[in-house]
Design a protein around this motif. Structure first.
Motif, PDB file in Angstrom:
ATOM      1  N   ARG A  36      -2.520   1.488  -0.523  1.00  0.00           N
ATOM      2  CA  ARG A  36      -2.120   2.170  -1.550  1.00  0.00           C
ATOM      3  C   ARG A  36      -1.916   1.511  -2.749  1.00  0.00           C
ATOM      4  O   ARG A  36      -1.190   0.597  -2.618  1.00  0.00           O
ATOM      5  CB  ARG A  36      -1.171   3.340  -0.947  1.00  0.00           C
ATOM      6  N   PRO A  37      -2.413   1.628  -3.992  1.00  0.00           N
ATOM      7  CA  PRO A  37      -2.014   1.051  -5.203  1.00  0.00           C
ATOM      8  C   PRO A  37      -0.616   1.276  -5.503  1.00  0.00           C
ATOM      9  O   PRO A  37       0.201   2.223  -5.550  1.00  0.00           O
ATOM     10  CB  PRO A  37      -2.927   1.760  -6.142  1.00  0.00           C
ATOM     11  N   PHE A  38       0.095   0.117  -6.266  1.00  0.00           N
ATOM     12  CA  PHE A  38       1.248   0.010  -6.974  1.00  0.00           C
ATOM     13  C   PHE A  38       2.621   0.386  -5.943  1.00  0.00           C
ATOM     14  O   PHE A  38       3.104   1.584  -6.200  1.00  0.00           O
ATOM     15  CB  PHE A  38       1.245   0.750  -8.266  1.00  0.00           C
ATOM     16  N   VAL A  39       2.409   0.181  -4.779  1.00  0.00           N
ATOM     17  CA  VAL A  39       3.491   0.421  -3.758  1.00  0.00           C
ATOM     18  C   VAL A  39       4.448  -0.605  -3.610  1.00  0.00           C
ATOM     19  O   VAL A  39       5.450  -0.683  -2.797  1.00  0.00           O
ATOM     20  CB  VAL A  39       2.926   0.931  -2.476  1.00  0.00           C
TER      21      VAL A  39
ATOM     22  N   PRO B 252       6.650  -4.430  -5.440  1.00  0.00           N
ATOM     23  CA  PRO B 252       7.543  -4.581  -6.274  1.00  0.00           C
ATOM     24  C   PRO B 252       7.061  -4.303  -7.810  1.00  0.00           C
ATOM     25  O   PRO B 252       7.573  -3.793  -8.523  1.00  0.00           O
ATOM     26  CB  PRO B 252       7.838  -6.188  -6.257  1.00  0.00           C
ATOM     27  N   ALA B 253       5.886  -4.391  -8.187  1.00  0.00           N
ATOM     28  CA  ALA B 253       5.460  -4.204  -9.575  1.00  0.00           C
ATOM     29  C   ALA B 253       5.242  -2.511  -9.477  1.00  0.00           C
ATOM     30  O   ALA B 253       5.549  -2.025 -10.773  1.00  0.00           O
ATOM     31  CB  ALA B 253       3.920  -4.830  -9.725  1.00  0.00           C
ATOM     32  N   GLY B 254       5.026  -2.023  -8.442  1.00  0.00           N
ATOM     33  CA  GLY B 254       4.616  -0.571  -8.451  1.00  0.00           C
ATOM     34  C   GLY B 254       6.263   0.108  -8.607  1.00  0.00           C
ATOM     35  O   GLY B 254       6.319   1.084  -9.288  1.00  0.00           O
TER      36      GLY B 254
ATOM     37  N   GLY C 157      -4.540  -1.067 -13.196  1.00  0.00           N
ATOM     38  CA  GLY C 157      -3.950  -2.381 -13.273  1.00  0.00           C
ATOM     39  C   GLY C 157      -5.269  -3.326 -12.902  1.00  0.00           C
ATOM     40  O   GLY C 157      -6.317  -3.025 -12.976  1.00  0.00           O
ATOM     41  N   GLU C 158      -4.677  -4.494 -12.371  1.00  0.00           N
ATOM     42  CA  GLU C 158      -6.149  -5.635 -12.081  1.00  0.00           C
ATOM     43  C   GLU C 158      -6.640  -5.492 -10.814  1.00  0.00           C
ATOM     44  O   GLU C 158      -7.624  -5.072 -10.602  1.00  0.00           O
ATOM     45  CB  GLU C 158      -5.202  -7.002 -12.027  1.00  0.00           C
ATOM     46  N   GLN C 159      -5.693  -5.335  -9.637  1.00  0.00           N
ATOM     47  CA  GLN C 159      -6.161  -5.488  -8.275  1.00  0.00           C
ATOM     48  C   GLN C 159      -4.766  -5.271  -7.457  1.00  0.00           C
ATOM     49  O   GLN C 159      -3.566  -5.524  -8.025  1.00  0.00           O
ATOM     50  CB  GLN C 159      -6.816  -6.994  -7.900  1.00  0.00           C
ATOM     51  N   PRO C 160      -5.177  -4.871  -6.228  1.00  0.00           N
ATOM     52  CA  PRO C 160      -3.914  -4.580  -5.403  1.00  0.00           C
ATOM     53  C   PRO C 160      -3.390  -5.751  -5.098  1.00  0.00           C
ATOM     54  O   PRO C 160      -3.756  -6.731  -5.104  1.00  0.00           O
ATOM     55  CB  PRO C 160      -4.237  -4.039  -4.231  1.00  0.00           C
ATOM     56  N   GLY C 161      -1.919  -6.122  -4.700  1.00  0.00           N
ATOM     57  CA  GLY C 161      -1.040  -6.988  -4.290  1.00  0.00           C
ATOM     58  C   GLY C 161      -0.973  -7.002  -2.890  1.00  0.00           C
ATOM     59  O   GLY C 161      -1.722  -6.406  -2.225  1.00  0.00           O
ATOM     60  N   ASP C 162      -0.100  -8.093  -2.476  1.00  0.00           N
ATOM     61  CA  ASP C 162       0.025  -8.311  -1.009  1.00  0.00           C
ATOM     62  C   ASP C 162       0.454  -7.059  -0.366  1.00  0.00           C
ATOM     63  O   ASP C 162      -0.172  -6.765   0.715  1.00  0.00           O
ATOM     64  CB  ASP C 162       1.193  -9.482  -0.911  1.00  0.00           C
ATOM     65  N   ARG C 163       1.378  -6.378  -0.864  1.00  0.00           N
ATOM     66  CA  ARG C 163       1.862  -4.988  -0.170  1.00  0.00           C
ATOM     67  C   ARG C 163       0.821  -3.886   0.042  1.00  0.00           C
ATOM     68  O   ARG C 163       0.672  -3.231   0.945  1.00  0.00           O
ATOM     69  CB  ARG C 163       3.244  -4.717  -0.903  1.00  0.00           C
ATOM     70  N   GLU C 164       0.176  -3.956  -1.397  1.00  0.00           N
ATOM     71  CA  GLU C 164      -0.783  -2.518  -1.480  1.00  0.00           C
ATOM     72  C   GLU C 164      -2.044  -3.005  -0.386  1.00  0.00           C
ATOM     73  O   GLU C 164      -2.492  -2.209   0.299  1.00  0.00           O
ATOM     74  CB  GLU C 164      -1.295  -2.740  -2.922  1.00  0.00           C
ATOM     75  N   ASP C 165      -2.237  -4.213  -0.290  1.00  0.00           N
ATOM     76  CA  ASP C 165      -3.395  -4.690   0.558  1.00  0.00           C
ATOM     77  C   ASP C 165      -2.961  -4.269   1.854  1.00  0.00           C
ATOM     78  O   ASP C 165      -3.817  -3.594   2.689  1.00  0.00           O
ATOM     79  CB  ASP C 165      -3.515  -5.980   0.504  1.00  0.00           C
TER      80      ASP C 165
ATOM     81  N   PRO D 263       3.154  -4.738 -15.289  1.00  0.00           N
ATOM     82  CA  PRO D 263       4.760  -4.925 -14.615  1.00  0.00           C
ATOM     83  C   PRO D 263       4.824  -6.150 -13.839  1.00  0.00           C
ATOM     84  O   PRO D 263       6.076  -6.476 -14.012  1.00  0.00           O
ATOM     85  CB  PRO D 263       4.665  -3.528 -13.800  1.00  0.00           C
ATOM     86  N   SER D 264       3.972  -6.840 -13.300  1.00  0.00           N
ATOM     87  CA  SER D 264       4.076  -7.966 -12.642  1.00  0.00           C
ATOM     88  C   SER D 264       4.562  -9.084 -13.866  1.00  0.00           C
ATOM     89  O   SER D 264       5.486  -9.829 -13.286  1.00  0.00           O
ATOM     90  CB  SER D 264       2.901  -8.584 -11.999  1.00  0.00           C
ATOM     91  N   ALA D 265       4.205  -9.102 -14.928  1.00  0.00           N
ATOM     92  CA  ALA D 265       4.583  -9.849 -15.941  1.00  0.00           C
ATOM     93  C   ALA D 265       6.034 -10.035 -16.344  1.00  0.00           C
ATOM     94  O   ALA D 265       6.804 -10.908 -16.608  1.00  0.00           O
ATOM     95  CB  ALA D 265       3.758  -9.777 -17.109  1.00  0.00           C
TER      96      ALA D 265
HETATM   97  N1  URA Z   1      -0.738  -5.215  -9.270  1.00  0.00           N
HETATM   98  C1  URA Z   1      -1.794  -4.327  -9.873  1.00  0.00           C
HETATM   99  O1  URA Z   1      -2.401  -4.502 -10.680  1.00  0.00           O
HETATM  100  N2  URA Z   1      -2.147  -3.390  -8.920  1.00  0.00           N
HETATM  101  C2  URA Z   1      -1.695  -2.814  -7.792  1.00  0.00           C
HETATM  102  O2  URA Z   1      -2.096  -1.960  -7.237  1.00  0.00           O
HETATM  103  C3  URA Z   1      -0.439  -3.584  -7.612  1.00  0.00           C
HETATM  104  C4  URA Z   1       0.146  -4.722  -8.296  1.00  0.00           C
END
Ligand code: URA
Ligand code: SF4
Length: 214
Positions: A72-75, A77-79, A60-68, A183-185
């Motif tokens: 952990r990555p993709f935990v 809404p997108a995850g 993916g691109e970068q962690p989101g608010d929740r992941e931060d 998935p965020s898109a």
């Molecule tokens: N979007 C991302 O690209 N990565 C994540 O880990 C979470 C949301």
């Protein structure tokens, strides 16, 4: 730091990579990374996650608010959407390693909320040693770039996800490399488009599932 004109700047992160990296030692080293500015405002480094033997790496691109916050990555809404789509496509989540091209959350405060901001080219370049080493350790059969940021970082700036999603493209990164939308898109899509976008996403992942069965 000496730098030839036209050469890519060497990321400081290379100096943090252990000599014989393992996923745990990489994760530990990345926790202290300050190779770009993004560590300053973020909570923590969000390193990739999954088995070393994973056959598929999703980037993916970068962690989101929740992941931060969770680390952990993709935990978020997108995850959640990703997990559901993987299951529907018939990809065993346990065979998947998930990570991001940038390991710290970049955001802009807006009131009490933190709004995702696209990482800059220099931040993506600074973070690249972590991703390259993850790929080197896991050696996935299939790499799936999620969204334009990952796809263009890995497949070139002229790569167009909208035109080439769901096809395997030539790359040294892995035997099979493909890209699809982020998935965020799908979550951001208009209500009337969301279901169709999700179905196409599952379809793109289905191409991966089929390749894995061969
Ligand atoms: N979007 C991302 O690209 N990565 C994540 O880990 C979470 C949301
Ligand atoms: Fe290091 Fe990447 Fe975080 Fe920048 S975003 S500080 S390069 S881990």
């Amino acid at each position: 730091m000496g730098m030839a004109i036209g050469a890519a700047p060497q990321s400081q992160a290379w100096s943090l990579i252990p000599q014989r990296p393992t996923l745990p030692s990489l994760r530990q080293a990345a926790a202290g990374c300050q190779a770009c500015q993004l560590w300053k405002n973020a909570t923590q480094t969000v390193f990739g996650e999954g088995e070393r033997q994973a056959e598929v790496m999703l980037i993916g691109e970068q962690p989101g608010d929740r992941e931060d916050l969770v680390g952990r990555p993709f935990v978020g809404p997108a995850g959640k959407l990703l997990d559901r789509a993987l299951e529907e496509a018939g990809i065993d989540r346990r065979k998947v390693y998930v990570t991001n091209v940038v390991k710290h959350f970049k955001f802009e405060p807006r009131g009490k909320r933190r709004i995702h901001k696209k990482p800059a080219a220099e931040e993506i370049a600074a973070c690249r040693p972590w991703l390259d080493t993850e790929i080197g350790v896991v050696k996935p059969r299939v790499i799936v770039c999620l969204g334009a940021t990952a796809a263009q970082a890995l497949l070139g700036r002229t790569f167009r996800v909208t035109q080439r999603r769901g096809e395997f493209v030539e790359s040294d990164l892995a035997p099979l490399v493909t890209a699809t939308i982020h998935p965020s898109a799908i979550l951001r899509a208009e209500d009337e488009d969301r279901e169709a976008e999700y179905a196409r996403f599952v379809q793109d992942l289905g191409v991966v599932a089929k390749a894995l069965r061969r």
